[in-house]
Every structure is written in C-alpha cells, then in structure tokens.
Design an enzyme around this catalytic site. Sequence first.
Site, mmCIF file in Angstrom:
data_model
loop_
_atom_site.group_PDB
_atom_site.id
_atom_site.type_symbol
_atom_site.label_atom_id
_atom_site.label_comp_id
_atom_site.label_asym_id
_atom_site.label_seq_id
_atom_site.Cartn_x
_atom_site.Cartn_y
_atom_site.Cartn_z
ATOM 1 N N ILE A 64 45.720 21.276 97.936
ATOM 2 C CA ILE A 64 45.241 20.223 98.835
ATOM 3 C C ILE A 64 45.208 18.861 98.140
ATOM 4 O O ILE A 64 45.009 17.847 98.789
ATOM 5 C CB ILE A 64 43.837 20.514 99.419
ATOM 6 C CG1 ILE A 64 42.762 20.564 98.323
ATOM 7 C CG2 ILE A 64 43.843 21.781 100.240
ATOM 8 C CD1 ILE A 64 41.351 20.625 98.886
ATOM 9 N N SER A 65 45.418 18.842 96.840
ATOM 10 C CA SER A 65 45.319 17.586 96.091
ATOM 11 C C SER A 65 46.681 16.947 95.863
ATOM 12 O O SER A 65 47.543 17.536 95.201
ATOM 13 C CB SER A 65 44.649 17.830 94.733
ATOM 14 O OG SER A 65 44.799 16.704 93.892
ATOM 15 N N PRO A 66 46.903 15.711 96.363
ATOM 16 C CA PRO A 66 48.177 15.032 96.096
ATOM 17 C C PRO A 66 48.335 14.665 94.623
ATOM 18 O O PRO A 66 49.450 14.684 94.088
ATOM 19 C CB PRO A 66 48.112 13.778 96.982
ATOM 20 C CG PRO A 66 46.653 13.546 97.207
ATOM 21 C CD PRO A 66 46.038 14.911 97.241
#
Length: 228
Positions: free
Chosen positions: A15-17
């Site tokens: 979920i983390s760019p």
Amino acid sequence: MAKSKIAVDLFYDVISPYARIGFELMCRNRSVWPKMDLRLKPFLLGAVMKSSKNSAPMMVPNKAMYMLEDIRRLSSMHQIPLKVPSNFFELVIKKGSLRAMRFVTAVDIITKGESTEKVSRGLWERIFLNEPGLDITENDSFKDVASKIGLSGEITEKCLKAIENDETKAKLKQNTDEAIAAGAFGAPTMLVHIGDKPEMIFGSDRIEMIAYLLEENYAASFAQRAKL
C-alpha cells in the site's frame, strides 16, 4: 576465498508508494552490488504505524500534498512508473492491506520465494498504474495478478487457501514483529546485517546509505537504471 554476502532485509507493504520506490531500487541493485544478499520481507505497515504511533502521510494535509509531488518526481527520476490514484484513500486507507500482504506471504511460502518479487510488483501496479486504482483485497484481484505473473492455477488456488492458514498469518506477524523490534516506524525499512546489531535504514531516499554500509558503488544504481 570469496567473502560471504551481507544480508539486507527489505520490509515492505504494497500500500506504500515509497515502499514501491525502495523495493524497485533494491531489486535493481542486486545485480550491481555483489556483496548484498537481498531478502524480501513482506510486513503489515498498519501494525508498524500503530505500534510506533506514526501517522500516514495521507492523514496530514500538508504531507499528503507534498507526497503527490514527491512521488511524481521520484517516479520520473528513477524511471519507475508510479502515480497516486484519485481513490487512494478509499482503496488503501479504508480497506487496508491485510489480505494483500497475507497473499504475498502465502506466495512467498508456497513458491519458496521464487514469485515474491513478481506478485508484490503486480499488486503495487494495480494501485499505482491505474486511474482509478484497482482493488488489492479480493480473491479475483489476486487471481488476476497471479495470472499475469505466470503462476499456475494450481499454485494460485493453494495460495488463496493459504491466506487464512496459521502458517501464513504467523509468518506475516513474525516479519512485522521483527521490524517493530528493530525500531521500524514506516516503509520501506531495511536491516543491514553488519556486526552484532543490524543497521536499520528507513526510506526510499536512503539507498545511498545502504551502499555505504555495504561498501558498494552507489553510482552503479544509476548506471543500471540507464539499461532499463
């Protein structure tokens, strides 16, 4: 006699760019940093944030605005296709990544690490290469990613069933607890196993520090990028 490699654990959540940026840079550097033994360790970012009492950038208006521009610049600089979709809050913050990271962990266990990189990248791409971003929590989403990376139907079904297995849950918790014990507060978090106590490095903008600790050539990262 050749020196043994230095283990570097990469803790990440799809979920983390920023974790995507760090993930791609570390994967690229495997071919140019011979001393590094990169070990992919999917973890649950939400649990790390809660444990460290940290706040997601999207929950702080100024951070959120900065992140959108920062990701755009990093994507261009490193030639990593990445864009935060308009439905990011609904897609990621509200739904979370528990099932996604259990699926990644199940794939990691069942394929003995052979498909971990590909399935992680596939889930990231559903979010950050589409507008609006695509779901990463439903079985149909996992099947789509599995098909695109070449997992057989049999292996895919095993991985889907394993999402709720005690072994999968325990492994994801083990990775998450290991990162928390090391002092993690976000993603990507890297542990460089040098000496008696691993060096913890946080952030996709600290790859140069990892090169320094490994005594490797950081400039080689950019040379490798030019070949992509």
